[in-house]
Write a protein that holds these residues in place. Sequence first.
Motif, short mmCIF file in Angstrom:
data_model
loop_
_atom_site.label_atom_id
_atom_site.label_comp_id
_atom_site.label_asym_id
_atom_site.label_seq_id
_atom_site.Cartn_x
_atom_site.Cartn_y
_atom_site.Cartn_z
N SER A 152 0.81 -1.22 0.00
CA SER A 152 0.00 0.00 0.00
C SER A 152 0.84 1.26 0.00
N ALA A 153 0.38 2.24 -0.79
CA ALA A 153 0.99 3.57 -0.83
C ALA A 153 -0.09 4.61 -0.61
N THR A 154 0.21 5.63 0.17
CA THR A 154 -0.75 6.72 0.39
C THR A 154 -0.33 8.00 -0.31
N THR A 155 0.87 8.00 -0.91
CA THR A 155 1.37 9.16 -1.64
C THR A 155 2.15 8.68 -2.87
N LEU A 156 2.41 9.61 -3.78
CA LEU A 156 3.23 9.30 -4.95
C LEU A 156 4.61 8.82 -4.52
N GLU A 157 5.20 9.48 -3.53
CA GLU A 157 6.55 9.12 -3.08
C GLU A 157 6.58 7.68 -2.55
N GLU A 158 5.55 7.30 -1.80
CA GLU A 158 5.52 5.93 -1.29
C GLU A 158 5.35 4.92 -2.41
N GLY A 159 4.51 5.25 -3.41
CA GLY A 159 4.34 4.34 -4.54
C GLY A 159 5.62 4.13 -5.31
N MET A 160 6.37 5.21 -5.55
CA MET A 160 7.64 5.10 -6.27
C MET A 160 8.65 4.29 -5.45
N TRP A 161 8.65 4.50 -4.13
CA TRP A 161 9.55 3.73 -3.25
C TRP A 161 9.21 2.24 -3.32
N LEU A 162 7.94 1.91 -3.29
CA LEU A 162 7.53 0.50 -3.33
C LEU A 162 7.95 -0.16 -4.64
N GLU A 163 7.78 0.53 -5.76
CA GLU A 163 8.19 -0.06 -7.03
C GLU A 163 9.70 -0.28 -7.06
N HIS A 165 11.63 -0.90 -4.64
CA HIS A 165 12.08 -1.89 -3.67
C HIS A 165 11.42 -3.26 -3.86
N GLY A 166 10.70 -3.46 -4.97
CA GLY A 166 10.29 -4.82 -5.30
C GLY A 166 8.82 -5.16 -5.31
N ALA A 167 7.93 -4.20 -5.08
CA ALA A 167 6.50 -4.50 -5.15
C ALA A 167 6.10 -4.80 -6.59
N ASP A 168 5.34 -5.87 -6.80
CA ASP A 168 4.84 -6.21 -8.13
C ASP A 168 3.60 -5.40 -8.49
N ILE A 169 2.84 -5.02 -7.49
CA ILE A 169 1.60 -4.25 -7.67
C ILE A 169 1.51 -3.26 -6.52
N VAL A 170 1.11 -2.04 -6.79
CA VAL A 170 0.97 -1.01 -5.76
C VAL A 170 -0.51 -0.74 -5.52
N ILE A 171 -0.91 -0.76 -4.26
CA ILE A 171 -2.26 -0.41 -3.85
C ILE A 171 -2.29 1.08 -3.53
N LEU A 206 4.56 5.17 -12.48
CA LEU A 206 4.86 3.78 -12.18
C LEU A 206 4.61 2.89 -13.38
N SER A 207 5.38 1.82 -13.49
CA SER A 207 5.16 0.85 -14.56
C SER A 207 4.43 -0.39 -14.07
N ALA A 230 -6.63 2.54 -12.63
CA ALA A 230 -6.45 1.35 -11.80
C ALA A 230 -6.76 0.10 -12.60
N ALA A 231 -6.02 -0.98 -12.32
CA ALA A 231 -6.29 -2.27 -12.95
C ALA A 231 -7.31 -3.07 -12.17
N ALA A 232 -7.51 -2.70 -10.90
CA ALA A 232 -8.47 -3.37 -10.03
C ALA A 232 -8.76 -2.44 -8.86
N VAL A 233 -9.74 -2.82 -8.05
CA VAL A 233 -10.05 -2.03 -6.85
C VAL A 233 -9.96 -2.93 -5.63
N GLN A 234 -9.63 -2.33 -4.50
CA GLN A 234 -9.66 -3.03 -3.22
C GLN A 234 -10.73 -2.38 -2.36
N VAL A 235 -11.64 -3.19 -1.85
CA VAL A 235 -12.82 -2.70 -1.15
C VAL A 235 -12.91 -3.36 0.22
N GLY A 236 -13.13 -2.56 1.25
CA GLY A 236 -13.28 -3.11 2.59
C GLY A 236 -14.63 -2.86 3.20
N THR A 237 -15.02 -1.59 3.29
CA THR A 237 -16.23 -1.21 4.01
C THR A 237 -17.47 -1.93 3.48
N ALA A 238 -17.56 -2.14 2.18
CA ALA A 238 -18.72 -2.79 1.59
C ALA A 238 -18.93 -4.20 2.11
#
Length: 344
Positions: A152-163, A165-171, A206-207, A230-238
């Motif tokens: 999971s990323a909550t900002t652009l910077e976190e998403g770029m960091w995750l990619e 450092h090895g994340a295959d998919i970023v939430i 991100l790629s 987005a390629a998919a969505v993640q849903v919790g509250t529902a």
Amino acid sequence: MTSIDALLGVELPIIKAPMAGVQDEALAIAVSEAGGLGSMPCALLNPAQLEAALKRFAALARPINLNFFCHSMADPDPAQEQLWRQALAPYYREFDIEPPQPTTAGARRPIDESTVDLLERYRPRIVSFHFGLPAQHLLERIKAWGARVLASATTLEEGMWLERHGADIVIAQGIEAGGHRGCFLSDDPAQQPPTSELVASLSRYLSVPLIAAGGIGDRSDVESMLAAGAAAVQVGTAYLSCPEATTTAVHRAALRQSTRRSAITNLFSGRPARGLVNRLMRELGPLSDLPPEFPWASQALAPLRAEAEARSLDDFTPLWSGTRHGRFIDVGAAAVTRRLAGLD
């Protein structure tokens, strides 16, 4: 770019968020059997519980996402604990409760070497992380058996960091999302944009595929996020009101109040998380310097929560919820999944 269904082995671009405290294996399995991706929160499971879940999931034809936390485990701070208990003292007196003894039992734990040892015996296909990624040597072991890694990323910077450092998919977890914020570079909510903006921003830089999380209450929200990149969505509250969920009675009642507002709070765990506003949040303020660092805040609240819930009060219950609650009430998990996918 490889499609999300090929990466995750699912039919529908619907992922149920991992939700500790309100679900067990049954909810995750129901979503996966409906064609989406069910998720299992693992941060509160002891080794025996985790192994039991792994055995159950190993017998399934469809994948399950196993979710772990990656926070740094702070040492308990007696001085901060004392301040927290002083703040809660009027409530202990009101409910005629003896303050509990300090304990480290039941705390959310980050993934570690022994957990990866156990996982490696079962080689789950999908593993996701909150609060960053595990240590590099642990991540390399997980990826070595072919697991897809989500984070999971909550900002652009976190998403770029995750990619990097090895994340295959970023939430992309927007500010509307319920439950704990996945932030790990900064916990300032002011830096965290709405989901649609975050998805659009991440898609430019991100790629890896993106999963949108936050503010998704019905099919139109799903379509909007897919259109944003987005390629998919993640849903919790529902899924919180599904019969398969273990959501408490007071939490379910609160979710029925469609006009009840949510806010980001650190009172229940020591980290920012979005939930429906209740008495504790109103009286202490949703964000406070009083709670101990994550994950030590919840222990002192436990007896207050239990006593209040026994009286059908949600005063001390973490009512985790995103901004789009009340859309699905008493609807089965399979039906929620199909409706979000536009099949029903």
